[in-house]
Enzyme design. Structure first.
Site, mmCIF file in Angstrom:
data_model
loop_
_atom_site.group_PDB
_atom_site.id
_atom_site.type_symbol
_atom_site.label_atom_id
_atom_site.label_comp_id
_atom_site.label_asym_id
_atom_site.label_seq_id
_atom_site.Cartn_x
_atom_site.Cartn_y
_atom_site.Cartn_z
ATOM 1 N N TYR A 20 -9.182 6.764 20.219
ATOM 2 C CA TYR A 20 -10.261 6.236 19.376
ATOM 3 C C TYR A 20 -10.404 4.712 19.469
ATOM 4 C CZ TYR A 20 -11.163 10.935 18.320
ATOM 5 O OH TYR A 20 -11.513 12.241 18.508
ATOM 6 N N TYR A 80 -10.310 -10.433 9.844
ATOM 7 C CA TYR A 80 -10.600 -10.733 8.443
ATOM 8 C C TYR A 80 -11.131 -12.152 8.285
ATOM 9 C CZ TYR A 80 -8.604 -6.354 6.825
ATOM 10 O OH TYR A 80 -8.366 -5.036 6.589
ATOM 11 N N HIS A 104 -1.047 -0.001 5.635
ATOM 12 C CA HIS A 104 -1.592 0.922 6.643
ATOM 13 C C HIS A 104 -0.665 2.102 6.931
ATOM 14 C CE1 HIS A 104 -4.395 -2.470 8.330
ATOM 15 N NE2 HIS A 104 -4.548 -2.248 7.031
ATOM 16 N N GLN A 161 0.819 -1.214 0.000
ATOM 17 C CA GLN A 161 0.000 0.000 0.000
ATOM 18 C C GLN A 161 0.852 1.263 0.000
ATOM 19 O OE1 GLN A 161 -2.590 -0.507 3.401
ATOM 20 N NE2 GLN A 161 -3.621 -2.262 2.489
ATOM 21 N N GLU A 210 -14.836 3.708 10.175
ATOM 22 C CA GLU A 210 -15.365 4.752 11.060
ATOM 23 C C GLU A 210 -15.326 6.152 10.463
ATOM 24 O OE1 GLU A 210 -13.094 4.497 14.694
ATOM 25 O OE2 GLU A 210 -13.980 2.566 15.245
#
Ligand code: HEC
Length: 478
Positions: A356, A367, A255, A188, A346
């Site tokens: 959070y 997953y 991430h 990513q 979210e």
């Protein structure tokens, strides 16, 4: 005679009592029905409005207001459909998310609202399918990641593999900007967000976020933030605004978070995903799984929440964030979207020093489908403003401003990779009201931005395109 009097007397008494009972009962029943409808309306906004439209007038799915039922007619059929869904037509099952009582409240809400069909509602229903016109603004791009307008017809675009392009009149510059930092585009990672200084007109600062690989030893990466100037197609005057300590770099390739935004008080906010190491999101001596706040020149604001905590990253503004890939500041508030695991994406209102909750609390699962945590809330941890289960893969966030979509000014636009959607989120005073799908199935939405012309620009990861959305007939009829 005496007996008759007595009977009359008793009869009258009974009538008085019954009348009193009825009087006492009526307002209560009415009140209860009203509460049920209100509860139904709330549930509807959270679970149903996205497909069936904010006012039940339809959108991605049909109207629930026109009194025409195709798939469910009786009370039981409707309740069963909500419970078990209908995979053939695309109506999801809600049995894992809603109780029987919830479903009854929803049924009451839908049917009571349905009775109020008026001509105007029917018109809105017809038109809502054409809220926007969609045009391809740019095509054949190689995994575009982020777009920012620098002027009326100029913009900057990042491509994940590591190229920054200038755009003039909807066309890419011949060559990418020369000399930007090297990125590790594996997984990513890559060249990620691009943003411009709120005073860009004067200072021309361009901000970039990317996955930076340490040059020594093993392959270790972390999100890094720099700013620089672009002169004659070259990247110059680079300043490093945020780099993690080398011992906090991680070998995973996912991430990274990486969105950058600014408030009106000289601060820059940016997100760093937890890098696949979920427990570190709770550790303020680590940079990952956090929203950070710095001054625009990279210095630490004196009033950051953890400046006085030993070993904490002083730039941390909030923690317990998983992979935040939507970040926008508007109306004095910082809004964020983040990817959940399986479920539990979210929408958060980010506050200084707040936790959070990831991975201690979550609405998602592993997953594999197994339980990740038994908790969805806990004392001392923030609840999302809203959450998406199943995950839409929330990515990209902007706020509507300008003339073109003035009826929606202040609403948020949230992109979704997996669900290939653009969602319009209605807010009021920092509270979530409802949301609606504006765009579906054109491609995986990576980013969204409002142009200087007020049009909505949607960056599609695949196919590599940028769409330009303008008001359709339905918008005018709203
Ligand atoms: C992901 C999109 C989606 C969501 C979310 C969704 N629905 Fe549906 N729903 C559909 C589709 C598609 C149909 C099939 C018919 C249509 O297009 O209206 C449908 C059909 C229905 C029908 C039957 C309509 C008829 O004509 O018989 C009802 C009732 C209904 N949905 C209620 C709900 C309720 C209540 C919720 C929220 C708890 C909800 N839906 C959430 C997509 C959705």
């Amino acid at each position: 005679m005496r007996k008759l009097k007595w009977v009359l007397f008793v009869g009258l008494g009974v009538m008085v009592i019954m009348a009193a009972l009825a009087l006492a009962k009526t307002p209560n029943t009415v009140k209860k029905a009203k509460l049920t409808t209100e509860r139904g309306a709330k549930l509807y906004n959270v679970h149903c409005a996205a497909c069936h439209g904010v006012d039940l007038e339809g959108g991605m799915a049909g109207s629930l207001k026109d009194g025409q039922w195709t798939y469910a007619k009786s009370v039981n059929e409707i309740k069963n459909l909500i419970k078990n869904g209908n995979a053939d037509v695309g109506m999801p099952a809600f049995k894992d998310q809603l109780t029987n009582e919830d479903i009854s409240a929803l049924h009451t809400f839908i049917t009571s609202t349905g009775q109020k069909k008026t001509k105007a509602a029917t018109q809105a229903n017809q038109a809502s399918h054409d809220l926007i016109n969609t045009n391809i603004w740019m095509d054949d791009l190689d995994t575009p990641w982020s777009l920012v307008f620098t002027g009326k017809n100029t913009a900057l675009l990042t491509e994940k593999r590591g190229d920054l392009y200038q755009i003039i009149d909807g066309k890419l510059s011949m060559a990418p900007v020369d000399g930007i930092p090297k990125v590790n585009s594996k997984g990513q990672g890559g060249l990620l967000d691009v943003a411009i200084d709120p005073d860009y007109e004067m200072n021309k600062w361009v901000y970039l976020s990317f996955s930076h690989q340490l040059e020594t030893g093993a392959v270790l990466n972390m999100t890094k933030i720099v700013r620089g100037h672009i002169k004659d197609g070259k990247w110059q005057d680079e300043q490093v605004l945020f780099a993690a300590q080398p011992e906090h770099y991680i070998k995973t390739h996912h991430h990274y978070g990486s969105r950058i935004t600014f408030d009106d008080k000289g601060h820059m906010f940016f997100s760093v995903g937890e890098r696949g190491r979920k427990d570190m999101a709770q550790d303020i001596t680590r940079p990952n799984g956090k929203i950070h706040r710095l001054m625009r020149d990279g210095t630490v604001p004196k009033d950051n929440p953890f400046v006085n905590k030993t070993d904490a990253y002083p730039s941390i503004f909030s923690y317990g964030n998983r992979n935040p890939q939507g970040l926008v500041f508007t109306g004095g508030r910082l809004w964020e979207t983040e990817h959940g695991p399986k479920g539990g994406d979210e929408l958060n209102l980010i506050k200084s020093g707040a936790n959070y909750g990831w991975p201690v609390i979550s609405y998602g699962r592993n997953y594999s489908g197994t339980e990740l945590t038994p908790y969805t809330n806990m004392e001392g941890m923030e609840q999302p403003i809203s959450q998406w289960t199943p995950s839409i893969a929330a990515c990209g966030l902007d706020v509507i401003s300008g003339e073109m979509f003035s009826k929606w000014n202040g609403y948020l636009l949230a992109g979704a990779l997996k669900y290939k959607e653009l969602r319009l989120i209605k807010l009021r005073d920092g509270e979530y009201v409802s949301e609606q799908i504006l765009l579906k199935d054109k491609g995986r939405v990576r980013d969204v931005t409002i142009g200087p012309d007020g049009a909505i620009y949607v960056i599609l990861n695949k196919p590599g395109q940028i769409l330009r959305l303008t008001p359709g007939i339905g918008y005018g009829a709203l």
